[in-house]
Design a protein around this motif. Structure first.
Motif, PDB file in Angstrom:
ATOM      1  N   UNK A 275       0.809  -1.221   0.000  1.00  0.00           N
ATOM      2  CA  UNK A 275       0.000   0.000   0.000  1.00  0.00           C
ATOM      3  C   UNK A 275       0.842   1.271   0.000  1.00  0.00           C
ATOM      4  N   UNK A 276       1.863   1.316   0.853  1.00  0.00           N
ATOM      5  CA  UNK A 276       2.678   2.535   0.951  1.00  0.00           C
ATOM      6  C   UNK A 276       3.351   2.837  -0.389  1.00  0.00           C
ATOM      7  N   UNK A 277       3.840   1.790  -1.032  1.00  0.00           N
ATOM      8  CA  UNK A 277       4.518   1.975  -2.321  1.00  0.00           C
ATOM      9  C   UNK A 277       3.520   2.448  -3.382  1.00  0.00           C
ATOM     10  N   UNK A 304      -1.972   7.320   5.802  1.00  0.00           N
ATOM     11  CA  UNK A 304      -2.613   8.626   5.598  1.00  0.00           C
ATOM     12  C   UNK A 304      -1.893   9.709   6.399  1.00  0.00           C
ATOM     13  N   UNK A 305      -1.906  10.934   5.874  1.00  0.00           N
ATOM     14  CA  UNK A 305      -1.299  12.052   6.603  1.00  0.00           C
ATOM     15  C   UNK A 305      -2.201  12.487   7.747  1.00  0.00           C
ATOM     16  N   UNK A 306      -3.517  12.404   7.516  1.00  0.00           N
ATOM     17  CA  UNK A 306      -4.480  12.735   8.565  1.00  0.00           C
ATOM     18  C   UNK A 306      -5.527  11.632   8.595  1.00  0.00           C
ATOM     19  N   UNK A 324      -6.491  19.121  -1.736  1.00  0.00           N
ATOM     20  CA  UNK A 324      -5.808  19.960  -2.733  1.00  0.00           C
ATOM     21  C   UNK A 324      -4.318  20.160  -2.424  1.00  0.00           C
ATOM     22  N   UNK A 325      -3.952  20.146  -1.121  1.00  0.00           N
ATOM     23  CA  UNK A 325      -2.525  20.316  -0.797  1.00  0.00           C
ATOM     24  C   UNK A 325      -1.742  18.995  -0.924  1.00  0.00           C
ATOM     25  N   UNK A 326      -2.411  17.957  -1.415  1.00  0.00           N
ATOM     26  CA  UNK A 326      -1.722  16.685  -1.651  1.00  0.00           C
ATOM     27  C   UNK A 326      -1.798  15.718  -0.482  1.00  0.00           C
ATOM     28  N   UNK A 327      -2.242  16.196   0.670  1.00  0.00           N
ATOM     29  CA  UNK A 327      -2.278  15.330   1.856  1.00  0.00           C
ATOM     30  C   UNK A 327      -3.384  14.274   1.731  1.00  0.00           C
ATOM     31  N   UNK A 328      -3.091  13.080   2.230  1.00  0.00           N
ATOM     32  CA  UNK A 328      -4.080  11.999   2.205  1.00  0.00           C
ATOM     33  C   UNK A 328      -4.831  11.960   3.527  1.00  0.00           C
ATOM     34  N   UNK A 329      -6.162  11.956   3.420  1.00  0.00           N
ATOM     35  CA  UNK A 329      -6.988  11.915   4.633  1.00  0.00           C
ATOM     36  C   UNK A 329      -7.811  10.631   4.635  1.00  0.00           C
ATOM     37  N   UNK A 330      -7.784   9.921   5.758  1.00  0.00           N
ATOM     38  CA  UNK A 330      -8.490   8.645   5.854  1.00  0.00           C
ATOM     39  C   UNK A 330      -9.773   8.740   6.658  1.00  0.00           C
TER      40      UNK A 330
END
Ligand code: SKM
Length: 500
Positions: A275-277, A304-306, A324-330
């Motif tokens: 998954x990380x890759x 996830x980042x958040x 939009x800032x590219x961060x992944x939220x779960x």
């Protein structure tokens, strides 16, 4: 701007007459061209068979391929007769002819400048083992271009889904028309997403069982499920990350939902090992959101980042969006989906309209301690149920039991577990999922102890567990109910629009 990606249906019948019928069927499906796989024909005689196969008017433009065994085809003879057949196809007006890179120079010399102007030469390379490095792919591309090909074709094999990103890079940067596909189930997305990256064509089989390469989708699915005619450079990509993932109905559901609101987006199955890759490779804003299923829901929390506080408490993420800032939220939409499905299933059998949850105070047995198990256990506890965890591996059951404050059992112990009447059972493992439809997590005998049985498995809709539970007189709740409800929650996260 590049021309739209064409849809090519391979015609693979053994007899010329059937092959012609396949071409007509491909035209009826809405294909743009048909590939005549001459190497598939039994007892093929070019002078006898080709004039009929290429007679005009034709229902579709023809791509003529006469693939030798050494490149994955079925032709076993010498080059000369094969070249003669391809030359004849050109003279008869074939719109495209495919020749393998290994003999391209030889073929071009053989033709000695007599290629008709309206025939495009595809120079192809097939790698059935792997997908080479970006540098090697670039050098292969240069080598094919150097032959004077009108169209480049590179087909490789995916050993992991991240291989496909290198093919997308080649497609995006190539200055000449190029067909770039990655074979096998880990390469599946290359076949659907090539219109986004500018691929010249993609192949779709006439029907299941008629694929000319591993994991080729059907032309009907490409058109009707994946809406490839609508896919372009700006199309956002969503998808279900899982392993296995082929059984998932999420692509059908989400693509239809996107279409119904006119969103320029496509939803694909991602068969992912790491998954990380995967997430760090497909990190552009174009890969806008993901569903997560077995076995990646717990790893998704770490990737996830958040993470939404409830998903963090549950310890599982089934929905990821890219901000939009590219961060992944779960997020987790499973627990609401599953718990509301079970509550409504029970309420439908009751006369009362109480606002108290029908789960309150009940003994609620969760089979499985993975991502879905955690969501069900969390949700049931929240509704006031007394939760018990049963799992094949006892340590995992104990871990979740400790977290949730409930006892843990092995599956063997569960067979004779009957402390009280009116218990609720929820299977959250993949036991009984297609193709293992004869499997079931608990014996029919043991099911007699339950008033309500839920199965998170939804392929098939009626699992053996649910069938036997119904035979024992239990109220049954199908995983399809949970599936639809969790998907509605995801749709809201993906689009910002209400789910129904
Ligand atoms: O949580 C869901 C997931 O979002 C999608 C899914 C599927 O497509 O089969 C099943 C569940 O794990």
């Amino acid at each position: 701007a590049r021309a739209r990606t064409l849809l090519c249906v391979p015609a693979t019948a053994r007899a010329p007459r059937e092959m012609a019928a396949e071409v007509a069927a491909a035209a009826a499906l809405g294909a743009d061209l048909a590939e005549l796989r001459l190497d598939r024909l039994a007892g093929f005689a070019p002078r006898r068979d080709l004039p009929a196969l290429l007679a005009k008017p034709r229902t579709l433009p023809a791509l003529v391929t006469y693939r030798p065994k050494w490149e994955g085809g079925e032709y076993e003879g010498d080059d000369e007769p094969r070249f003669e057949a391809l030359q004849l196809a050109m003279e008869l007006g074939a719109e495209y002819v495919d020749i393998e890179l290994k003999v391209a120079d030889k073929f071009i010399k053989f033709m000695s400048g007599k290629k008709p102007e309206n025939c495009k030469l595809i120079v192809s390379s097939h790698n059935y083992d792997n997908t080479p490095s970006a540098e090697e792919l670039a050098s292969l591309l240069a080598q094919i271009q150097a032959t004077g090909a009108d169209i480049v074709k590179i087909a490789t094999t995916a050993t992991e889904i991240v291989d496909v990103s290198r093919m997308f890079q080649i497609l995006v940067h190539c200055q000449v028309p190029i067909i770039g596909l990655v074979m096998n189930d880990r390469g599946f997305i290359s076949r659907v997403l090539c219109p986004k990256f500018g691929g010249y064509l993609t192949f779709g089989s006439l029907e299941k069982g008629k694929e000319s390469a591993p994991s080729q989708p059907t032309a009907a699915d490409l058109i009707n499920v994946y809406n490839i005619r609508q896919i372009g450079p700006d199309t956002k990509v969503f998808g279900i990350i899982g392993n296995p993932v082929g059984h998932s109905k999420s692509p059908i559901l989400h693509n239809e939902a996107f279409r119904s609101v006119g969103l320029n987006a496509v939803y694909v199955p991602f068969l992912v090992d790491d998954l990380a890759k995967f997430l760090s490779t497909y990190s552009s804003p174009d890969f806008a959101g993901f569903s997560c299923t077995i076995p990646h829901k717990e790893a998704a929390v770490r990737c996830c980042d958040e993470v939404d506080p409830i998903a963090r408490d549950i310890g599982a993420v089934n929905t990821i969006i890219r901000k939009p800032d590219g961060k992944l939220v779960g997020y987790n939409t499973d627990y609401v989906g599953a718990i509301s499905a079970i509550e409504d299933g029970i309420r439908a059998t009751q006369q009362t309209h109480s606002t108290v949850s029908p789960l309150a105070g009940r003994l609620f047995v969760v089979i499985g301690a993975g991502g879905a198990g955690k969501a069900l256990a969390y949700g049931a506890k929240e509704k006031g149920a007394r939760v018990v965890i049963a799992n094949r591996t006892f340590a995992r059951a104990q871990e979740l039991g400790n977290l949730i404050g409930g006892p843990a059992l092995t599956l063997t112990e569960l067979e004779n577990y009957h402390p009280e009447e009116g218990m609720i059972l929820a299977n959250t493992t993949a036991i009984g999922m297609h193709p293992n439809v004869n499997e079931t997590p608990l014996s029919k005998q043991a099911l007699k102890s339950y008033a309500v049985v839920f199965d998170a498995v939804y392929t098939p809709k009626e699992t053996r567990l649910l069938r036997e539970a119904a035979e024992c007189g239990a109220t049954v709740v199908s995983g399809l109910e949970m599936f639809i409800r969790q998907a509605m929650g995801q749709f809201e996260h993906f689009t910002g629009m209400p789910g129904c």
